[in-house]
Design a protein around this motif. Sequence first.
Motif, mmCIF file in Angstrom:
data_model
loop_
_atom_site.group_PDB
_atom_site.id
_atom_site.type_symbol
_atom_site.label_atom_id
_atom_site.label_comp_id
_atom_site.label_asym_id
_atom_site.label_seq_id
_atom_site.Cartn_x
_atom_site.Cartn_y
_atom_site.Cartn_z
ATOM 1 N N SER A 24 87.623 -0.865 -6.821
ATOM 2 C CA SER A 24 86.769 -1.435 -7.846
ATOM 3 C C SER A 24 85.488 -2.049 -6.777
ATOM 4 N N GLU A 25 84.240 -2.156 -7.065
ATOM 5 C CA GLU A 25 83.248 -2.815 -6.467
ATOM 6 C C GLU A 25 83.084 -4.207 -6.630
ATOM 7 N N GLU A 26 83.945 -4.852 -7.430
ATOM 8 C CA GLU A 26 83.928 -6.275 -7.849
ATOM 9 C C GLU A 26 85.209 -6.595 -7.957
ATOM 10 N N MET A 27 85.672 -7.753 -7.799
ATOM 11 C CA MET A 27 86.725 -8.560 -8.061
ATOM 12 C C MET A 27 87.078 -8.881 -9.383
ATOM 13 N N THR A 28 88.132 -8.338 -10.077
ATOM 14 C CA THR A 28 88.604 -8.843 -11.370
ATOM 15 C C THR A 28 89.983 -8.863 -11.457
ATOM 16 N N LEU A 29 90.607 -9.471 -12.162
ATOM 17 C CA LEU A 29 92.097 -9.377 -12.582
ATOM 18 C C LEU A 29 92.692 -7.922 -12.764
ATOM 19 N N GLU A 30 91.620 -7.222 -13.403
ATOM 20 C CA GLU A 30 92.283 -5.684 -13.659
ATOM 21 C C GLU A 30 92.314 -4.949 -12.378
ATOM 22 N N ALA A 31 91.241 -5.195 -11.329
ATOM 23 C CA ALA A 31 91.402 -4.252 -10.360
ATOM 24 C C ALA A 31 92.506 -4.847 -9.206
ATOM 25 N N PHE A 32 92.496 -6.310 -9.308
ATOM 26 C CA PHE A 32 93.695 -6.619 -8.532
ATOM 27 C C PHE A 32 95.309 -6.418 -8.768
ATOM 28 N N PHE A 33 95.058 -6.234 -10.246
ATOM 29 C CA PHE A 33 96.551 -5.833 -10.828
ATOM 30 C C PHE A 33 96.941 -4.638 -10.512
ATOM 31 N N ARG A 34 95.650 -3.699 -10.481
ATOM 32 C CA ARG A 34 96.046 -2.377 -10.055
ATOM 33 C C ARG A 34 96.477 -2.215 -8.546
ATOM 34 N N SER A 35 95.695 -2.896 -7.689
ATOM 35 C CA SER A 35 96.008 -2.896 -6.344
ATOM 36 C C SER A 35 97.410 -3.206 -5.976
ATOM 37 N N ILE A 36 97.699 -4.237 -6.655
ATOM 38 C CA ILE A 36 99.273 -4.960 -6.484
ATOM 39 C C ILE A 36 100.041 -3.865 -7.114
ATOM 40 N N SER A 37 100.082 -3.247 -8.309
ATOM 41 C CA SER A 37 100.955 -2.373 -8.678
ATOM 42 C C SER A 37 101.281 -1.194 -8.001
ATOM 43 N N ILE A 38 100.124 -0.577 -7.396
ATOM 44 C CA ILE A 38 100.266 0.503 -6.747
ATOM 45 C C ILE A 38 101.072 0.320 -5.315
ATOM 46 N N THR A 39 100.693 -1.058 -4.587
ATOM 47 C CA THR A 39 101.103 -1.089 -3.405
ATOM 48 C C THR A 39 102.618 -1.552 -3.429
ATOM 49 N N GLN A 40 103.032 -2.157 -4.566
ATOM 50 C CA GLN A 40 104.462 -2.660 -4.847
ATOM 51 C C GLN A 40 105.127 -1.332 -5.135
ATOM 52 N N ARG A 41 104.761 -0.309 -5.624
ATOM 53 C CA ARG A 41 105.645 1.002 -5.889
ATOM 54 C C ARG A 41 105.415 1.624 -4.635
ATOM 55 N N LEU A 42 104.390 1.608 -3.798
ATOM 56 C CA LEU A 42 104.235 2.537 -2.790
ATOM 57 C C LEU A 42 105.601 2.058 -1.786
ATOM 58 N N LYS A 43 105.545 0.778 -1.664
ATOM 59 C CA LYS A 43 106.526 -0.032 -0.754
ATOM 60 C C LYS A 43 108.152 0.407 -1.121
ATOM 61 N N ALA A 44 108.022 0.101 -2.411
ATOM 62 C CA ALA A 44 109.538 0.725 -2.962
ATOM 63 C C ALA A 44 110.019 2.156 -2.637
ATOM 64 N N MET A 45 108.867 3.040 -2.588
ATOM 65 C CA MET A 45 109.322 4.487 -2.276
ATOM 66 C C MET A 45 109.946 4.721 -0.739
ATOM 67 N N SER A 46 109.468 3.909 0.085
ATOM 68 C CA SER A 46 109.813 3.949 1.581
ATOM 69 C C SER A 46 109.505 5.368 1.924
ATOM 70 N N VAL A 47 108.002 5.725 1.730
ATOM 71 C CA VAL A 47 107.888 6.964 2.228
ATOM 72 C C VAL A 47 107.887 7.116 3.824
ATOM 73 N N PRO A 48 108.656 8.017 4.360
ATOM 74 C CA PRO A 48 108.469 8.334 5.801
ATOM 75 C C PRO A 48 107.025 8.503 6.288
ATOM 76 N N GLY A 49 106.799 7.630 7.465
ATOM 77 C CA GLY A 49 105.704 7.829 8.225
ATOM 78 C C GLY A 49 104.562 6.681 7.618
ATOM 79 N N ILE A 50 104.844 5.825 6.690
ATOM 80 C CA ILE A 50 104.219 4.654 6.125
ATOM 81 C C ILE A 50 104.642 3.651 7.014
#
Length: 298
Positions: A24-50
């Motif tokens: 998002s081009e501006e800070m909102t709780l929606e955009a922040f929640f989306r960022s945190i949700s994606i990155t938490q899931r990505l961390k849990a996946m333990s993708v090789p190379g990250i």
Amino acid sequence: MSADKTATARYSLAADEFMFVELSEEMTLEAFFRSISITQRLKAMSVPGIIEICPANASYQVRYDPDQLSAASLQEVLESLDREVSAQQVRNIETRVIEVPVLYNDPWTHETLMRFRDRHQDPSGTDLDYAARINGYDSVEAFIEAHSGSPWFVSMVGFVAGLPFMYQMVPRERQIQVPKYLRPRTDTPKQTVGYGGCFSCIYSVRGAGGYQMFGVTPMPIYDPFDQQPHIDDSMIFFRPGDIVKHRPIDRDEYDRLLADAEAGHYEPRVVPFTFDLDDFNRDPDGYASRVKEVLHDH
């Protein structure tokens, strides 16, 4: 459905090892929640190379090894996670509520701000005087009550090691807004509670800064010398997604808690918490009361 929830992310390569994703081009709780949700899931996946994942206010960045993971493959993973997060019916994240004691209007930030008054918008008063006036509060005491009365999301950690940027969990029309100094200071006491734009922060180390200064906390938040049991090997206490509740304290309590910290015995009040974005959006004030109750009952 909000625009932040459905906006198309922008994926950009940075050098050979980084991918930056703007949600998002501006800070909102929606955009922040989306960022945190994606990155938490990505961390849990333990993708090789990250190698590293760094969430921010309305974006995130991923460091990866191009010999193990191509940029195209990484983007496919991130796009899939974004679709998953945007489609979820229950929007919550597992986090923690942290109480931060604050000595507002303390002597150390007061001495510092008076030394740099020529760099401020209003040299005739203090940072608290200025912040209270431009936000429509009748007194510094009322402003402190507003600052400490609502919870805050840690939306990112960085710029300086361990420094949390915090976003106020209130409707946008009630958010505190304070500009930074006209010219940065060359000094800021360690663990100063500062404010710039719509973000509060805690300075993890002594150094230059441009945020308005409201007080100090005795709570250690950065531990490069492994002296604080509540801080792990990362040396950094706060994590994106933490919910912070400031608690005003007096000088006697500050001195006592600081002595505990200097002896390596500081014990912060931390409570596990499930944050639900939709529940918050339905009743922000009621949700703030729930956060206070969680700390009170712990």
